[in-house]
Design a protein around this motif. Structure first.
Motif, PDB file in Angstrom:
ATOM      1  N   UNK A 218       0.843  -1.190   0.000  1.00 43.55           N
ATOM      2  CA  UNK A 218       0.000   0.000   0.000  1.00 43.55           C
ATOM      3  C   UNK A 218       0.883   1.246   0.000  1.00 43.55           C
ATOM      4  N   UNK A 219       0.386   2.298  -0.652  1.00 46.51           N
ATOM      5  CA  UNK A 219       1.113   3.567  -0.665  1.00 46.51           C
ATOM      6  C   UNK A 219       2.228   3.662  -1.682  1.00 46.51           C
ATOM      7  N   UNK A 220       2.275   2.743  -2.657  1.00 48.24           N
ATOM      8  CA  UNK A 220       3.349   2.783  -3.658  1.00 48.24           C
ATOM      9  C   UNK A 220       3.133   3.911  -4.675  1.00 48.24           C
ATOM     10  N   UNK A 221       1.892   4.370  -4.817  1.00 49.64           N
ATOM     11  CA  UNK A 221       1.596   5.422  -5.789  1.00 49.64           C
ATOM     12  C   UNK A 221       1.242   6.712  -5.048  1.00 49.64           C
ATOM     13  N   UNK A 222       1.360   7.817  -5.755  1.00 51.27           N
ATOM     14  CA  UNK A 222       1.141   9.123  -5.134  1.00 51.27           C
ATOM     15  C   UNK A 222      -0.283   9.240  -4.595  1.00 51.27           C
ATOM     16  N   UNK A 223      -0.459   9.835  -3.394  1.00 48.81           N
ATOM     17  CA  UNK A 223      -1.804  10.000  -2.839  1.00 48.81           C
ATOM     18  C   UNK A 223      -2.524  11.177  -3.486  1.00 48.81           C
ATOM     19  N   UNK A 224      -3.834  11.203  -3.300  1.00 47.44           N
ATOM     20  CA  UNK A 224      -4.644  12.343  -3.714  1.00 47.44           C
ATOM     21  C   UNK A 224      -5.321  12.874  -2.458  1.00 47.44           C
ATOM     22  N   UNK A 225      -4.900  14.042  -2.023  1.00 42.23           N
ATOM     23  CA  UNK A 225      -5.435  14.677  -0.818  1.00 42.23           C
ATOM     24  C   UNK A 225      -5.403  13.722   0.373  1.00 42.23           C
ATOM     25  N   UNK A 226      -4.292  12.998   0.519  1.00 40.41           N
ATOM     26  CA  UNK A 226      -4.087  12.145   1.687  1.00 40.41           C
ATOM     27  C   UNK A 226      -4.528  10.706   1.537  1.00 40.41           C
ATOM     28  N   UNK A 227      -5.256  10.365   0.478  1.00 39.20           N
ATOM     29  CA  UNK A 227      -5.757   9.007   0.308  1.00 39.20           C
ATOM     30  C   UNK A 227      -4.928   8.250  -0.728  1.00 39.20           C
ATOM     31  N   UNK A 228      -4.517   7.030  -0.366  1.00 39.90           N
ATOM     32  CA  UNK A 228      -3.711   6.186  -1.243  1.00 39.90           C
ATOM     33  C   UNK A 228      -4.561   5.048  -1.825  1.00 39.90           C
ATOM     34  N   UNK A 229      -4.248   4.668  -3.057  1.00 40.31           N
ATOM     35  CA  UNK A 229      -4.801   3.462  -3.685  1.00 40.31           C
ATOM     36  C   UNK A 229      -6.326   3.427  -3.706  1.00 40.31           C
ATOM     37  N   UNK A 230      -6.966   4.580  -3.928  1.00 37.66           N
ATOM     38  CA  UNK A 230      -8.419   4.562  -4.103  1.00 37.66           C
ATOM     39  C   UNK A 230      -8.794   3.925  -5.442  1.00 37.66           C
ATOM     40  N   UNK A 231      -7.812   3.762  -6.308  1.00 39.43           N
ATOM     41  CA  UNK A 231      -7.991   3.046  -7.572  1.00 39.43           C
ATOM     42  C   UNK A 231      -7.002   1.903  -7.618  1.00 39.43           C
ATOM     43  N   UNK A 232      -7.462   0.707  -7.968  1.00 38.67           N
ATOM     44  CA  UNK A 232      -6.558  -0.421  -8.161  1.00 38.67           C
ATOM     45  C   UNK A 232      -6.117  -1.080  -6.865  1.00 38.67           C
TER      46      UNK A 232
END
Length: 526
Positions: free
Chosen positions: A435-449
């Protein structure tokens, strides 16, 4: 014959091309059998018939053999006389027990009717308590002028007056109408010494009668889960369990911890196609809530599973409350995840995938984890609002993906740039990535995929009049169970472009354990 076999082989290839690879072997076997059948027919046609003469086998007479009878003589067994034995009776003499005379003791009656005996008022704080639940009478001073009658000699008063055991400590007994607080003072009785009174003594099923007062043991820091069970400083009482503020699975801190506060607001839920099950679009409002910054990791889920059997009664002690007055009742029970193959991350102990999202978990186990962790599964509306409906500086609202309207890139032959999807290579031997390997969006990680995420709603099309179409209230949530499916969101590591759009929704049977489905929890905030 060869021409016939060629025609049959051509027919076999045609069937195989229609049915696909799974049917090819069966059709191929049929073709081979047909060829073999043709060879057998050809051999049968060329072979002449041969007459086999019958052979007479003569009968052989077997002479009978006489077996002589053998006489077995009888043997007489003499009878044996067993003599009777007389057992003499034994006389047991009677023993006279002399009676004991108990003298009668005359207790003189004291007539105090003619005496003016004042009532002595003793303040509770003036009655000291010593070890053993006794009252030190010698320290209670009585003025002679207040007590008419014979003088009381101090030597005649015992230093310590024994108090009979009546099932209640003197220190906690009310004296002259006063109610002593047993929780104050050095000699106070420990709260755990007070027995719990059944919940029926209090009107609310979550309350217990503790020290004479009905307490909410599901939230009371001083009586968490039971009377006298005190939560340590910095803890809170959640469903009768002492837990840290925030995520219980993150005490101590493990990979994948953190919460993001989502300020409530309105947005357009759904979109025109190409999303799946996304129409009609409807205007929705949700209140403020907190959402896990990361998908629940294997390490966090393991922290729960090791104590699940112990804590399950508290977890399921009450329905799960949702905004808008909705509740979810416990009508099912979570099942232990099963690692069917290497695509499943579950293991019951430490391993190389502790930082990966927990997958292969059913809806009930996901909800049990979230409640134990201090929260609940998010609603569909909350999930979509956090992913694409809330205002994020520099991004359009609403948007197709958490980061904007551009689709992610990557596949099994290239590097993924924004999400773990489309069979991109995993790590640690898994199909997922940590988890967290991709850049977050407004603090949330991996909301896609990475993995799909369970939501609280029962699945229903947006055209359903009982859940969506027909006026959507604030904080919507589909509680109308028309199927045995709950909704999942976000797409997984094995999904294509349509599935990972933030509006796409799928219905999945609640007790399934899919290799691409996991958890993210939410919390209601004021």
């Amino acid at each position: 014959m060869r021409a016939t076999i060629r025609r049959m082989t051509a027919f076999t290839v045609t069937i195989a091309s229609l049915l696909g690879a799974c049917a090819t072997n069966d059709v191929g076997n049929v073709g081979t059998d047909a060829a073999n059948i043709g060879v057998v027919d050809a051999v049968a046609a060329d072979a002449p018939l041969v007459d086999v003469p019958l052979v007479d086998v003569p009968l052989v007479d077997v002479p009978a053999v006489d077996v002589p009878l053998v006489d077995v003589p009888l043997v007489d067994v003499p009878a044996v006389d067993v003599p009777l034995v007389d057992v003499p009776l034994v006389d047991v003499p009677l023993v006279d027990v002399p009676a004991v005379d108990v003298p009668t003791v005359d207790v003189p009656t004291v007539d105090i009717a003619d005496q003016d005996v004042p009532v002595l008022e003793v303040a509770p704080e003036d009655v000291p308590v010593v070890d053993g639940g006794q009252v030190d009478v010698a320290t209670v001073e009585v003025a002679p002028e207040d007590a008419p009658g014979d003088d009381v000699v101090a030597d005649d008063v015992p230093a310590v007056l024994d108090v009979p055991d009546v099932g209640m400590d003197v220190a906690s007994a009310p004296i002259d109408g006063a109610n002593l607080d047993a929780s104050e003072g050095e000699d106070a009785i420990a709260p755990e010494e007070f027995p719990d009174v059944p919940a029926a003594a209090c009107s609310d099923p979550q309350h217990r009668l503790c020290d004479g007062v009905c307490r909410d043991v599901s939230t009371d820091l001083e009586n968490c889960g039971a009377c006298g069970s005190v939560c340590a400083t910095g803890r809170r009482c959640v469903r009768g369990m002492c837990a840290p503020h925030g995520q219980r699975s993150c005490d101590p801190i493990v990979v994948g911890c953190g919460l993001v506060r989502i300020e409530g607001g309105g947005f357009s839920m759904g979109e025109p196609p190409p999303g799946h099950e996304v129409t009609p679009v409807q205007d929705v409002r949700v209140g403020s809530f907190e959402l896990d910054a990361y998908e629940v990791t294997l390490a966090r889920f393991n922290a729960f599973w090791t104590v699940r059997d112990r804590d399950l009664p508290a977890i399921r002690s009450a329905p799960i409350e949702y905004p808008g007055g909705r509740v979810v009742s416990w009508t099912g029970t979570g099942e232990e995840p099963t690692p069917e193959d290497t695509r499943f991350n579950w293991s019951s102990g430490p391993g190389p995938r502790e930082g990966h999202p927990m997958n292969g978990v059913d809806w009930w186990a996901a909800q049990e984890f979230c409640v134990w962790d201090g929260g609940r599964l998010p609603t569909e509306a909350e999930w979509e609002f956090a992913a694409r409906g809330r205002t994020v500086e520099g991004l359009t609202t609403p948007r197709a993906y958490p980061w904007g309207n551009s689709a992610p890139r990557g596949n099994d032959r290239s590097v993924c740039d924004r999400a773990q999807w489309n069979y991109c290579a995993g790590e640690d031997g898994a199909s997922t990535r940590r988890v967290g390997r991709f850049a977050p969006v407004a603090g949330l990680y991996d909301m896609t995929g990475n993995v799909w995420e369970w939501t609280a709603d029962w699945f229903a099309p947006y055209t359903s009049p009982t859940c969506w179409n027909g006026g959507v209230p604030p904080n919507p949530m589909c509680t109308d169970r028309t199927t045995d499916e709950h909704t999942i969101r976000g797409g997984g590591w094995d999904c294509g472009n349509i599935a990972v759009r933030s509006t796409t929704r799928m219905g999945v049977t609640s007790h399934t354990h899919y290799m691409d489905t996991g958890i993210r929890c939410a919390r209601t905030v004021p």
